[in-house]
Write a protein that holds these residues in place. Structure first.
Motif, PDB file in Angstrom:
ATOM      1  N   LEU A 110      53.567  71.208  10.027  1.00 48.44           N
ATOM      2  CA  LEU A 110      53.753  72.641   9.780  1.00 48.44           C
ATOM      3  C   LEU A 110      53.213  73.525  10.891  1.00 48.44           C
ATOM      4  O   LEU A 110      53.812  74.537  11.226  1.00 48.44           O
ATOM      5  N   PHE A 111      52.078  73.193  11.459  1.00 52.62           N
ATOM      6  CA  PHE A 111      51.524  74.024  12.530  1.00 52.62           C
ATOM      7  C   PHE A 111      51.615  73.347  13.892  1.00 52.62           C
ATOM      8  O   PHE A 111      51.418  73.988  14.908  1.00 52.62           O
ATOM      9  N   ASP A 112      51.884  72.034  13.919  1.00 51.15           N
ATOM     10  CA  ASP A 112      51.890  71.315  15.183  1.00 51.15           C
ATOM     11  C   ASP A 112      53.284  71.214  15.788  1.00 51.15           C
ATOM     12  O   ASP A 112      53.452  71.356  16.994  1.00 51.15           O
ATOM     13  N   LEU A 132      42.955  75.102   6.616  1.00 50.65           N
ATOM     14  CA  LEU A 132      41.939  75.898   7.305  1.00 50.65           C
ATOM     15  C   LEU A 132      41.823  75.506   8.767  1.00 50.65           C
ATOM     16  O   LEU A 132      41.762  76.360   9.655  1.00 50.65           O
ATOM     17  N   ASN A 133      41.768  74.206   9.028  1.00 55.06           N
ATOM     18  CA  ASN A 133      41.609  73.748  10.411  1.00 55.06           C
ATOM     19  C   ASN A 133      42.846  74.068  11.244  1.00 55.06           C
ATOM     20  O   ASN A 133      42.741  74.463  12.404  1.00 55.06           O
ATOM     21  N   LYS A 134      44.033  73.923  10.637  1.00 57.44           N
ATOM     22  CA  LYS A 134      45.272  74.250  11.372  1.00 57.44           C
ATOM     23  C   LYS A 134      45.386  75.762  11.588  1.00 57.44           C
ATOM     24  O   LYS A 134      45.825  76.225  12.643  1.00 57.44           O
ATOM     25  N   PHE A 151      45.729  77.851  15.032  1.00 58.46           N
ATOM     26  CA  PHE A 151      46.797  78.838  15.215  1.00 58.46           C
ATOM     27  C   PHE A 151      46.217  80.153  15.750  1.00 58.46           C
ATOM     28  O   PHE A 151      46.747  80.776  16.672  1.00 58.46           O
ATOM     29  N   LEU A 152      45.094  80.587  15.174  1.00 57.69           N
ATOM     30  CA  LEU A 152      44.442  81.812  15.636  1.00 57.69           C
ATOM     31  C   LEU A 152      43.944  81.649  17.072  1.00 57.69           C
ATOM     32  O   LEU A 152      44.027  82.579  17.881  1.00 57.69           O
ATOM     33  N   MET A 156      41.098  88.763  11.775  1.00 60.44           N
ATOM     34  CA  MET A 156      41.421  88.469  13.170  1.00 60.44           C
ATOM     35  C   MET A 156      42.916  88.632  13.431  1.00 60.44           C
ATOM     36  O   MET A 156      43.326  89.161  14.471  1.00 60.44           O
ATOM     37  N   MET A 157      43.745  88.197  12.486  1.00 57.39           N
ATOM     38  CA  MET A 157      45.203  88.340  12.636  1.00 57.39           C
ATOM     39  C   MET A 157      45.594  89.805  12.786  1.00 57.39           C
ATOM     40  O   MET A 157      46.432  90.149  13.627  1.00 57.39           O
TER      41      MET A 157
END
Length: 1293
Positions: A412-414, A514-516, A520-521, A742-743
């Motif tokens: 999903l994030f990679d 959370l880690n992904k 991303f951030l 932060m976003m």
């Protein structure tokens, strides 16, 4: 997949006749007809494999012929972009060689395969809507950075950005495209035509009679400008719009595999449809929607045979999209909630049971990629049915725990850009989106004046307007309900990803997410200059709102279970997150500077307050990080220790290019015509490798590291004594909240401001339409030509407004709705509470990241400026209290010594300056505790040297505006006829002075004997500098204007010149404010510095008056040039400011004060009475005696500004002029001539009146007093002056 022995053992459960019937019903022949029972072969699990292979190969003979190379095409059968030689310029190409991003002015690239005969088609998925030319070219075409596809004789292109077609020349063609559209490119080499389609709708034939014949073959090609991006589909996936009859994709579909996959899917469906009733000994039809595998060995072994052939096929993207995704979507088509279709969960269980692990992984990855691509590139239709369809299937897949965890961990994030799932694209063409049917009646506000400001005169709304508005609002509500369905599904996806109860088989989903999410951030925070890497801000806005909804759902759910914890309404981020090292803030700036510096300087405070000890070895490592030159070797060693993890991270941190492929972001291939090696991907060096190690550490965090266990507080380690010992919520939710803040800072605020442009366009067109209608009503009947032109203009404006009002409805629902406003307001309050809690920790406040203060200021600005046309901030709950708490933060921290960043200090100052311009927020400043108000005013009155003073001065001016002489204007009198660039600017707000803060200022100046002189001397110094700079610049401008040759004054120089003038005026107003509030500072000569301050003030006022009021002087000439950029430069603002000071000193004071001020003013050698006469329009006698001036020349006079200057004020000026006239006559009569020897050798203006100790040199008191403020050395001998005595010249003998 299954052994025959096993099959024999299990087949005993079902008798052979029943098994034979069952297998024949499941594995039907291609025509669907079953032979009679007497003639068909008896089927068992022993011969099933052979039977299955025969069924699958039945039509392969005919299919194989279709797989041969098609006539009319040359090149590899797998068509990709030619990354070896077929490109020009700089380009980033995806790993799949189908996505491309422009990385230079105008890069071009073609495909590896060409066509010379027949009809062919390919699709381009538009990822960004900028400048691109898409089409066909021959091998002979030579492109460069200026000329691309369509700019050479044998190349043809369509450009949806400029809505044109290109073949050397260009003409209008087609429609404008938008991100998320699909362009189909068609070429018919039999007829010699080229055509294009947009989202399956033909745009017509673009070119005919294209060059054909020997040696002429056409390649798909594209030219695109910097950061524009697309993804090609030559046929490796099913075409989205394959409906054009007779055209073939450039790459043939895998027909044989497709036939096999469809047969196997049919067999799978049969297994689901048919059940075995063992007790009755017969086959039964089953309800497919509720099918479950309930440990039936016969069914399981049958499925194992099917999956033995089906599994390898499901690793191919074409088959996943065409066969599997279509089947899964059909299951959901029956309607109802996703939970009502457990069959998808059962099928996923089967896949994990019967497929190899790598096959399941690849299948799920391709399925999610296909879903994301389908969601992103589906056209907008009125009910948003397509988007809803794909989101429902995404939810169904993610509901499966094992699949969800795999996809979260690896896909999903990679690999995917899953944030796309939370985006609702805005339709550029409202007609195709069906908004005309949804919102049949359009409406727009007509309450704007020609200056663009909202009219205060509330006109009665006509009955027709009321009906239109209500019909429009009903249409907007219909649209809102449909969009809310999509938003609800998107929030469901996030709720699945934030599930922390699914701990079976590894870490819960929330901790993987959370880690992904942190990574991303990091990608978006660390690559601000690389636009290709960043998540587009329009995606961030939607992601933020969905994440807030999901977060608050879990937060309040925890509150319901744990009543002692906080509800989401009281949410904040505790200060220990910022310094205990449990959350990675990358290289983001802290309020107190760099983290490494803070750890060294505040290590004792951390130990005392938070019980956190900094290891000296860690400090050394942090310090040496920046000097380490051997990072790569260290990283490679770390990778060798953890090869699989390092590879996974390496893939994720290859800086995925957001804008390239719609799903795959792996733009690893950097193509450059100037590069030595084109085949090897560029590897990021140095800092990226360092980040990799940090990310590995983040990846290793577990639930215990975040939530904590007994004796371990997790993220809340190091609670300071000022922080209440009360549970807030689950620790993991605090990190999500921190990421949301932060976003917002990264790009959401910027996007909110950008989308206001549509509303501004509506206002402009509405004003233009209103103006046109007024002209039509005034147009004489005899001028039919003008009347017709006006009617045409009216039609154009009306059509544009109809389009924009529907588009605005969409934007207001998706971005500026009341619910979205409440989200931003909630975020503002979160930041305020977080800052308040951090502030209580004393020195540890320096660890807070700067973005918390930025988001507090920017979110308030967004609520006030961006949401206001649709929703009012004043209706929000607790609005007044929030305004006051934010005012307290700004008042306290704009001069906080714990904050060291120049940018954030400037931002705080600007926010406070804007705050005092509006009545509501100014009253909020007045409501903060008195101690804080006085402290704020004291900080504002600190000396201007060694700090940015312009904003400070602006704040003081705003507190005074509305009280000064002739200072009640909103805009300068001479600018009233011009339209302001932005009527909502703080400087264009009506005056709203604060008498309360003025009283605080007066008290401080009177009571603090050191504060007043230091503050006023700095103001006088800055006034001297600003006005001198202004005069120097207008001299240069005048000289440039007088030259015979044509030349242009630099616009930056004009801007600086106007700024210096504005600064001079504002400094004069602050002096007027000081003289009015505390005149004794200048007139009470018992104060040690009063006389000196008064002399300096008089000297500067005379200089300003002389420069501005001299007849036919430099100032006059430059003002009369009326140069763009110097609009604010005029006589009125500066002369009324000077007049206000003089009136206060000479008229509005006691007799003694008037005498002292008069004496000092007349004693100044620069004083000229004609400057005072000029204020009232009195011409000089010498000027009257000279040649008569031009009749159109108008003299300045305060009498002409009766709307701005009261009669009482004019009377005071008259009184002042009379007084000075009389006093100057008397002074002239009594003044004795002074010999040159008795004059001060420094200024030659005053007689010698002081002698220095010990050197006995002499000057006037004014010169030596002013000199001693900055220097203790003698003017002449440089000896240190120890004292100054009065000097009186002895009587001559």
């Amino acid at each position: 997949m299954t052994s025959r022995g096993a099959g024999t053992a299990f087949s005993r459960i079902v008798n052979s006749r029943l098994l034979n019937d069952y297998l024949h019903r499941v594995f039907t022949s291609a025509d669907g007809n079953q032979p009679a029972a007497a003639y068909r072969k008896n089927l068992t699990f022993q011969n099933l494999q052979e039977h299955l292979e025969r069924l699958l190969s039945e039509e392969n003979g005919s299919e194989d012929s279709r797989d041969q190379v098609a006539e009319g095409r040359l090149g590899p059968s797998t068509v990709v972009l030619d990354h070896t030689s077929g490109f020009e310029g700089l380009l980033l190409v995806d790993d799949d060689l189908l996505g491309v991003i422009g990385h230079s002015n105008f890069g071009s690239i073609r495909a590896t395969t060409c066509v010379y005969k027949g009809k062919w088609i390919y699709e381009v998925l538009i990822s960004s809507q900028g400048l691109m030319q898409i089409g066909w070219c021959t091998l002979n075409c030579r492109f460069n950075q200026e000329e691309g596809v369509g700019d050479t004789p044998d190349s043809y292109a369509y450009d949806g950005n400029r809505v044109r077609k290109w073949n050397v020349t260009t003409t209008n063609y087609g429609k404008s495209w938008a991100a998320g559209d699909i362009v189909s490119c068609l070429i018919d080499l039999d007829e010699g035509t080229i055509a294009f389609c947009l989202n399956g709708i033909s745009l017509g034939t673009a070119f005919d009679n294209i060059t054909r014949g020997a040696g002429m073959a056409y390649f798909p090609a594209i030219s695109l400008s910097f950061k524009e991006s697309v993804a090609f589909n030559f046929g490796s996936r099913p075409l989205r719009y394959p409906l054009v009859e007779g055209y073939r994709p450039l790459q043939d579909p895998p027909v044989a595999d497709l036939v096999k996959a469809r047969k196997l899917l049919g067999y799978l469906k049969n297994v689901i449809h048919i059940g075995i009733d063992v007790t009755e000994g017969k086959l039964v039809e089953k309800d497919t929607s509720m099918w479950q595998l309930q440990g039936e060995p016969t069914v399981l072994i049958t499925l194992a045979h099917i999956f033995n052939y089906f599994s390898p096929l499901m690793c191919k993207v074409y088959l996943v999209e065409d066969v599997l995704m279509t089947f899964l979507l059909s299951i959901l088509e029956r309607g109802g909630a996703v939970e009502a279709h457990p069959l998808i969960q059962q099928l996923l269980n089967l896949m994990w049971l019967l497929m190899e692990e790598y096959e399941v992984h690849e299948c799920l990855k391709q399925l999610l990629m296909s879903l994301l691509r389908a969601y992103r590139f589906s056209p907008i239709i009125p009910d948003l049915g397509l988007q809803i369809h794909y989101l429902r299937l995404t939810i169904a897949v993610l509901k499966h725990e094992k699949s969800r965890k795999y996809l979260l961990s690896n896909v999903l994030f990679d690999v995917l850009r899953s944030v796309v799932f939370f985006y609702i694209k805005s339709p550029l063409r409202v007609e195709e989106a069906g908004l005309q049917e949804l919102i049949p009646t359009t409406w727009w506000p007509n309450r704007f004046t020609k200056e663009g400001k909202e009219s205060k005169e509330v006109k009665e709304e006509s009955a027709e307007e009321r009906l239109r508005r209500r019909a429009y609002e009903r249409g907007c509500q219909r649209l809102k309900k449909r969009i809310e369905v999509v938003e609800g599904l998107q929030v469901q996806i996030l709720k699945l990803l934030l599930n922390n109860k699914d701990r079976g088989g590894g870490e819960a989903s929330r901790y993987i997410f959370l880690n992904k999410f942190r990574k991303f951030l990091q990608e978006n925070a660390s690559n601000r200059g690389n636009l290709a890497v960043l998540c587009p801000p329009e995606y961030m806005v939607c992601f933020l709102h969905r994440l807030i909804a999901a977060l608050r759902y879990f937060w309040d759910g925890h509150k319901a279970k744990t009543p002692a914890s906080l509800s989401s309404e009281g949410a904040y981020v505790p200060p220990q997150l910022f310094y205990n090292g449990k959350v990675d803030y990358f290289d983001l700036q802290r309020l107190g500077g760099l983290l490494s510096h803070l750890k060294k300087t505040l290590k004792d405070d951390l130990a005392a307050k938070a019980n956190i000890l900094i290891d000296p070895a860690e400090l050394q490592a942090v310090t040496m990080d920046d000097l380490d030159e051997d990072e790569e070797s260290a990283t490679s060693a770390a990778q060798s220790q953890r090869p699989s993890a390092a590879l996974a991270i390496g893939g994720a941190l290859a800086r995925p290019a957001w804008l390239s492929s719609p799903t795959l972001g792996r733009a690893n291939r950097f193509l450059s015509t100037a590069a030595v090696s084109l085949m090897n991907p560029r590897r990021p060096l140095g800092t990226l490798e360092k980040i990799k190690v940090l990310t590995l550490r983040t990846e290793q965090r577990t639930r215990e590291d975040i939530e904590g266990t007994h004796g371990n507080e997790g993220l809340l380690l190091g609670r300071p004594p000022e922080e209440p010992d009360q549970p807030i919520t689950e620790n993991s939710l605090l990190e999500v909240l921190d990421g949301i803040v932060m976003m917002y800072n990264l790009s959401v605020h910027q996007q909110l401001g950008k989308m206001v442009g549509v509303s501004d366009d509506v206002n402009e067109y509405a004003m233009a339409l209103k103006d046109t209608e007024e002209k039509i009503s005034r147009c004489p009947k005899r001028r039919r030509d003008i009347h017709e032109e006006l009617l045409k203009s009216q039609k154009v404006f009306s059509e544009k407004l109809n389009h924009l009002s529907r588009r605005l409805a969409w934007i207001n629902v998706t971005i500026y709705s009341k619910e979205k406003m409440q989200d931003i307001y909630w975020l503002l309050r979160v930041c305020i509470r977080t800052i308040e809690h951090g502030d209580r920790t004393g020195s540890l406040f320096a660890f807070m990241p700067e973005f918390y203060l930025s988001v507090a200021m920017n979110s308030y600005s967004a609520l006030k400026n961006y949401f206001s046309p649709v929703n009012s901030m004043e209706e929000l709950p607790g609005y007044e209290e929030t305004l006051m708490r934010l005012a307290a933060i700004l008042a306290k921290h704009f001069a906080d010594s714990r904050i060291v960043g120049t940018d954030i200090r400037d931002s705080l100052m600007q926010a406070l300056a804007s705050y005092v311009c509006y009545p509501h927020s100014l009253r909020a400043v007045e409501r903060i505790p008195e101690e804080q108000r006085i402290s704020m005013m004291k900080n504002l009155l600190a000396p201007y040297e060694q700090r940015p003073w312009a904003q400070t001065n602006w704040i003081l001016v705003r507190l005074w505006r509305g009280c000064g002489f002739g200072y009640r204007y909103t805009r300068l009198p001479h600018l009233l006829k011009t339209k302001p660039e932005d009527a909502s600017l703080p400087s264009l707000q009506k005056p709203c002075p604060s008498t309360l803060l003025q009283r605080h200022m007066a008290h401080l100046l009177r009571s603090d004997r050191d504060l007043a002189p230091s503050f006023l001397n700095s103001v006088l110094n800055q006034l001297n500098w600003a006005f001198s700079e202004f005069i120097g610049m207008i001299q240069e401008i005048q000289q440039a204007a007088e030259r015979l040759e044509r030349n242009f004054v630099d616009s930056r120089q004009l801007k600086v010149c106007a700024t210096c003038f504005d600064l001079s005026v504002s400094l004069l107003r602050v002096l007027e404010m000081t003289v009015t509030l505390a005149p004794e500072i200048f007139l009470d000569w018992n104060r040690p510095s009063s006389e000196l301050l008064l002399r300096r003030l008089a000297q500067l006022l005379n200089q300003v008056l002389n420069r501005v009021t001299a007849e036919r002087n430099l100032f006059d000439r430059v003002v009369n040039l009326r140069l763009p950029g110097l609009e604010s430069v005029d006589h009125y603002p500066i002369l009324v400011a000077v007049t206000g000071i003089l009136v206060r000193l000479l008229v509005d004071t006691d007799v003694q004060g008037t005498e002292r001020a008069t004496t000092v003013l007349l004693a100044d050698p620069c004083f000229q009475l004609r400057s005072i006469q000029y204020l009232l329009g009195h011409a000089e006698p010498s000027a009257l005696a000279a040649a008569a001036p031009p009749t159109d020349k108008r003299h300045f006079s305060l009498h002409t500004y009766t709307e701005y200057i009261s009669t009482e004020e004019l009377a005071k000026v008259e009184k002042m002029l009379n007084h000075l006239s009389e006093e100057s006559k008397q002074a002239a009569a009594t003044t004795l001539p002074t010999s040159e020897e008795d004059l001060c050798p420094i200024c030659y203006a005053h007689p010698i009146s002081a002698i220095f100790r010990p050197c006995s040199h002499k000057s006037c008191k004014a010169c030596i007093n002013q000199h001693l403020m900055n220097n203790k050395d003698c003017f002449f001998c440089k000896a240190t002056i120890t004292g100054v005595d009065d000097f009186t010249k002895p009587a001559s003998s």
